[in-house]
Design an enzyme around this catalytic site. Structure first.
Site, PDB file in Angstrom:
ATOM      1  N   TRP A  20       0.856  -1.195   0.000  1.00 49.33           N
ATOM      2  CA  TRP A  20       0.000   0.000   0.000  1.00 49.33           C
ATOM      3  C   TRP A  20       0.888   1.241   0.000  1.00 49.33           C
ATOM      4  O   TRP A  20       1.805   1.348   0.824  1.00 49.33           O
ATOM      5  CB  TRP A  20      -0.913  -0.006   1.234  1.00 49.33           C
ATOM      6  CG  TRP A  20      -2.001   1.030   1.174  1.00 49.33           C
ATOM      7  CD1 TRP A  20      -2.413   1.735   0.080  1.00 49.33           C
ATOM      8  CD2 TRP A  20      -2.826   1.470   2.257  1.00 49.33           C
ATOM      9  NE1 TRP A  20      -3.458   2.570   0.414  1.00 49.33           N
ATOM     10  CE2 TRP A  20      -3.724   2.429   1.739  1.00 49.33           C
ATOM     11  CE3 TRP A  20      -2.894   1.139   3.610  1.00 49.33           C
ATOM     12  CZ2 TRP A  20      -4.680   3.069   2.538  1.00 49.33           C
ATOM     13  CZ3 TRP A  20      -3.846   1.763   4.395  1.00 49.33           C
ATOM     14  CH2 TRP A  20      -4.730   2.729   3.874  1.00 49.33           C
ATOM     15  N   ASP A  48       1.399  -8.856  -0.999  1.00 46.06           N
ATOM     16  CA  ASP A  48       0.014  -8.389  -0.904  1.00 46.06           C
ATOM     17  C   ASP A  48      -0.142  -7.072  -1.652  1.00 46.06           C
ATOM     18  O   ASP A  48       0.559  -6.096  -1.378  1.00 46.06           O
ATOM     19  CB  ASP A  48      -0.368  -8.166   0.563  1.00 46.06           C
ATOM     20  CG  ASP A  48      -1.790  -7.649   0.679  1.00 46.06           C
ATOM     21  OD1 ASP A  48      -2.722  -8.468   0.530  1.00 46.06           O
ATOM     22  OD2 ASP A  48      -1.985  -6.434   0.895  1.00 46.06           O
ATOM     23  N   TYR A  53      -4.343   0.160  -4.750  1.00 40.38           N
ATOM     24  CA  TYR A  53      -3.074   0.789  -4.377  1.00 40.38           C
ATOM     25  C   TYR A  53      -2.459   1.506  -5.593  1.00 40.38           C
ATOM     26  O   TYR A  53      -2.076   0.875  -6.577  1.00 40.38           O
ATOM     27  CB  TYR A  53      -2.097  -0.247  -3.800  1.00 40.38           C
ATOM     28  CG  TYR A  53      -2.641  -0.986  -2.584  1.00 40.38           C
ATOM     29  CD1 TYR A  53      -3.710  -0.491  -1.849  1.00 40.38           C
ATOM     30  CD2 TYR A  53      -2.076  -2.184  -2.165  1.00 40.38           C
ATOM     31  CE1 TYR A  53      -4.214  -1.151  -0.738  1.00 40.38           C
ATOM     32  CE2 TYR A  53      -2.567  -2.859  -1.050  1.00 40.38           C
ATOM     33  CZ  TYR A  53      -3.642  -2.342  -0.346  1.00 40.38           C
ATOM     34  OH  TYR A  53      -4.133  -3.005   0.739  1.00 40.38           O
ATOM     35  N   GLN A 163      -8.442 -10.920   5.722  1.00 45.05           N
ATOM     36  CA  GLN A 163      -7.317 -10.013   5.972  1.00 45.05           C
ATOM     37  C   GLN A 163      -7.851  -8.824   6.771  1.00 45.05           C
ATOM     38  O   GLN A 163      -8.734  -8.109   6.292  1.00 45.05           O
ATOM     39  CB  GLN A 163      -6.709  -9.537   4.646  1.00 45.05           C
ATOM     40  CG  GLN A 163      -5.487  -8.665   4.866  1.00 45.05           C
ATOM     41  CD  GLN A 163      -4.860  -8.146   3.579  1.00 45.05           C
ATOM     42  OE1 GLN A 163      -4.843  -6.946   3.315  1.00 45.05           O
ATOM     43  NE2 GLN A 163      -4.325  -9.035   2.762  1.00 45.05           N
ATOM     44  N   TYR A 191      -3.002  -7.066   8.621  1.00 45.75           N
ATOM     45  CA  TYR A 191      -2.477  -5.902   7.875  1.00 45.75           C
ATOM     46  C   TYR A 191      -2.117  -4.766   8.839  1.00 45.75           C
ATOM     47  O   TYR A 191      -2.532  -4.774   9.994  1.00 45.75           O
ATOM     48  CB  TYR A 191      -3.421  -5.475   6.754  1.00 45.75           C
ATOM     49  CG  TYR A 191      -4.689  -4.712   7.065  1.00 45.75           C
ATOM     50  CD1 TYR A 191      -4.678  -3.418   7.575  1.00 45.75           C
ATOM     51  CD2 TYR A 191      -5.923  -5.264   6.747  1.00 45.75           C
ATOM     52  CE1 TYR A 191      -5.842  -2.710   7.801  1.00 45.75           C
ATOM     53  CE2 TYR A 191      -7.105  -4.563   6.958  1.00 45.75           C
ATOM     54  CZ  TYR A 191      -7.058  -3.281   7.496  1.00 45.75           C
ATOM     55  OH  TYR A 191      -8.217  -2.577   7.707  1.00 45.75           O
TER      56      TYR A 191
HETATM   57  P1  NAP Z   1       2.557  -1.210   8.155  1.00 48.20           P
HETATM   58  O1  NAP Z   1       3.123  -2.325   7.396  1.00 48.20           O
HETATM   59  O2  NAP Z   1       2.094  -1.440   9.553  1.00 48.20           O
HETATM   60  O3  NAP Z   1       3.588  -0.007   8.232  1.00 48.20           O
HETATM   61  C1  NAP Z   1       4.243   0.512   7.090  1.00 48.20           C
HETATM   62  C2  NAP Z   1       5.098   1.709   7.539  1.00 48.20           C
HETATM   63  O4  NAP Z   1       6.063   1.265   8.489  1.00 48.20           O
HETATM   64  C3  NAP Z   1       5.868   2.345   6.404  1.00 48.20           C
HETATM   65  O5  NAP Z   1       5.930   3.728   6.662  1.00 48.20           O
HETATM   66  C4  NAP Z   1       7.256   1.726   6.519  1.00 48.20           C
HETATM   67  O6  NAP Z   1       8.284   2.581   6.087  1.00 48.20           O
HETATM   68  C5  NAP Z   1       7.374   1.567   8.015  1.00 48.20           C
HETATM   69  N1  NAP Z   1       8.257   0.447   8.339  1.00 48.20           N
HETATM   70  C6  NAP Z   1       8.231  -0.815   7.820  1.00 48.20           C
HETATM   71  N2  NAP Z   1       9.190  -1.574   8.386  1.00 48.20           N
HETATM   72  C7  NAP Z   1       9.838  -0.771   9.267  1.00 48.20           C
HETATM   73  C8  NAP Z   1      10.922  -0.969  10.144  1.00 48.20           C
HETATM   74  N3  NAP Z   1      11.537  -2.148  10.223  1.00 48.20           N
HETATM   75  N4  NAP Z   1      11.328   0.080  10.920  1.00 48.20           N
HETATM   76  C9  NAP Z   1      10.705   1.264  10.860  1.00 48.20           C
HETATM   77  N5  NAP Z   1       9.666   1.520  10.040  1.00 48.20           N
HETATM   78  C10 NAP Z   1       9.239   0.511   9.248  1.00 48.20           C
HETATM   79  O7  NAP Z   1       1.333  -0.516   7.394  1.00 48.20           O
HETATM   80  P2  NAP Z   1       0.504  -0.771   6.070  1.00 48.20           P
HETATM   81  O8  NAP Z   1       1.302  -0.489   4.862  1.00 48.20           O
HETATM   82  O9  NAP Z   1      -0.777  -0.053   6.259  1.00 48.20           O
HETATM   83  O10 NAP Z   1       0.125  -2.331   6.143  1.00 48.20           O
HETATM   84  C11 NAP Z   1       0.868  -3.339   5.516  1.00 48.20           C
HETATM   85  C12 NAP Z   1       0.184  -3.863   4.282  1.00 48.20           C
HETATM   86  O11 NAP Z   1      -1.082  -4.421   4.592  1.00 48.20           O
HETATM   87  C13 NAP Z   1      -0.161  -2.782   3.259  1.00 48.20           C
HETATM   88  O12 NAP Z   1       0.967  -2.299   2.581  1.00 48.20           O
HETATM   89  C14 NAP Z   1      -1.173  -3.513   2.422  1.00 48.20           C
HETATM   90  O13 NAP Z   1      -0.521  -4.418   1.547  1.00 48.20           O
HETATM   91  C15 NAP Z   1      -1.961  -4.236   3.500  1.00 48.20           C
HETATM   92  N6  NAP Z   1      -3.142  -3.455   3.962  1.00 48.20           N
HETATM   93  C16 NAP Z   1      -4.390  -3.959   3.679  1.00 48.20           C
HETATM   94  C17 NAP Z   1      -5.516  -3.256   4.081  1.00 48.20           C
HETATM   95  C18 NAP Z   1      -6.871  -3.811   3.763  1.00 48.20           C
HETATM   96  O14 NAP Z   1      -7.873  -3.089   3.891  1.00 48.20           O
HETATM   97  N7  NAP Z   1      -6.981  -5.060   3.383  1.00 48.20           N
HETATM   98  C19 NAP Z   1      -5.414  -2.045   4.772  1.00 48.20           C
HETATM   99  C20 NAP Z   1      -4.124  -1.588   5.076  1.00 48.20           C
HETATM  100  C21 NAP Z   1      -3.010  -2.301   4.677  1.00 48.20           C
HETATM  101  P3  NAP Z   1       8.925   2.486   4.616  1.00 48.20           P
HETATM  102  O15 NAP Z   1       7.783   2.187   3.701  1.00 48.20           O
HETATM  103  O16 NAP Z   1       9.533   3.831   4.444  1.00 48.20           O
HETATM  104  O17 NAP Z   1       9.949   1.380   4.598  1.00 48.20           O
END
Ligand code: NAP
Length: 277
Positions: A20, A48, A53, A163, A191
């Site tokens: 995302w 995913d 996205y 999910q 997620y």
């Molecule tokens: P997340 O994975 O909880 O957090 C992503 C954020 O954390 C980004 O800013 C990333 O930075 C940072 N990050 C990642 N690893 C890190 C680390 N080791 N140290 C410090 N910061 C770190 O949030 P999300 O993107 O919302 O959720 C993950 C995935 O779930 C999404 O990308 C999507 O594929 C899926 N999703 C699905 C839904 C749904 O409705 N089904 C909703 C939300 C999300 P950088 O990117 O700068 O590395």
């Protein structure tokens, strides 16, 4: 790589890669591609994505990254609720396949429940599976009552996952939905496992991280994937984050760690509606 079994027995990695926010701007695209490529090389072979996205941009980015190595990967994508009629889901899936540069999506999800009757969406998914365009189907952001309704439909019993938003600061699903999914042999895909970065400054997490010589992100991920039937899909647009997240698999949390995390992030004491981002 620790694995989680889908209903039917196929095994997928417990730690995958979210997308995302990727594929939205040219700036950062090289890092995004590098982070996904490194994540795959480190064994996080479940990716995913969703038509939502970057309005297709993330799927296009994934398509570039997976070219030449499709066979070893498990690709998850999602249909918008407003596209999730029977013909709409089929057409949306075909557009996703084109952007992804592949002939099949391993797991296709309804992104959230909208106005289209669930039965119509499921008919579309069944047709897509019959034609080989998807291998498994599932849902996202469905709470227990919606899951009951979905799973009671013809074909609903073969649903691969729900999910949902699940992390240390979002434990409401532990009250009813997670036990329900476990009883039905369905893994949950967590997620926003580090709450989009907002979890990382929490004191309880920092204390446990210090004990393991780890980072708060690694502890938050280790806490999720230590549980049977939980798949976490952190998004890392930076390669160093992807590398760091992979190391969550090497961490074993002690009873003391878990108690401290329960204190900092109390489990639910009553039913609450499913949260979503
Ligand atoms: P997340 O994975 O909880 O957090 C992503 C954020 O954390 C980004 O800013 C990333 O930075 C940072 N990050 C990642 N690893 C890190 C680390 N080791 N140290 C410090 N910061 C770190 O949030 P999300 O993107 O919302 O959720 C993950 C995935 O779930 C999404 O990308 C999507 O594929 C899926 N999703 C699905 C839904 C749904 O409705 N089904 C909703 C939300 C999300 P950088 O990117 O700068 O590395």
């Amino acid at each position: 790589m620790r694995q989680v079994a889908l209903p039917g027995g196929e095994r997928v990695p417990a730690l995958g890669l979210g997308t995302w926010g990727m594929g939205e701007a040219r700036r950062g695209a090289a890092d995004e591609a590098a982070a996904l490529t490194l994540g795959i090389e480190l064994g996080m072979t479940l990716i995913d994505t969703a038509e939502m996205y970057g309005e297709g941009g993330a799927e296009e980015l994934v398509g570039k990254v997976i070219a030449g190595r499709r066979q070893s990967l498990f690709i998850v994508s999602k249909v918008y609720p407003h596209n999730a009629t029977r013909p709409g889901a089929i057409a949306a899936c075909e557009r996703s396949l084109k952007r992804l540069g592949t002939d099949r999506i391993d797991l296709y999800l309804l992104h959230w429940r909208g106005e289209v009757p669930l039965a119509e969406t499921l008919e579309g998914f069944l047709e897509l599976r019959r034609s080989g365009k998807i291998r498994h189907y599932g849902v996202s952001n469905l709470d227990t009552a919606d899951m009951e309704e979905w799973c009671a439909l013809a074909g609903g019993e073969a649903t691969a996952t729900d999910q949902v938003l699940y992390n240390l600061s979002r434990r409401g699903v532990e009250w009813e939905l997670l036990p329900w999914l476990r009883r039905h042999g369905m893994p949950v895909m967590a997620y926003s496992p580090i709450e989009q970065g907002r979890l990382l400054r929490h004191r309880a997490l920092a204390a446990v991280a210090r004990r393991h010589d780890a980072t708060p992100a690694q502890i938050a991920l280790a806490w999720l994937i230590r549980q049977e039937g939980v798949i976490a899909i952190p998004k890392a647009a930076l390669p160093q984050h992807a590398r760091e997240n992979r190391r969550a698999l090497d961490i074993t949390l002690s009873a003391e760690d878990l108690a401290e995390l329960d204190q900092g992030f109390p489990p639910p004491r009553r039913a609450e509606p499913l949260a979503m981002l």
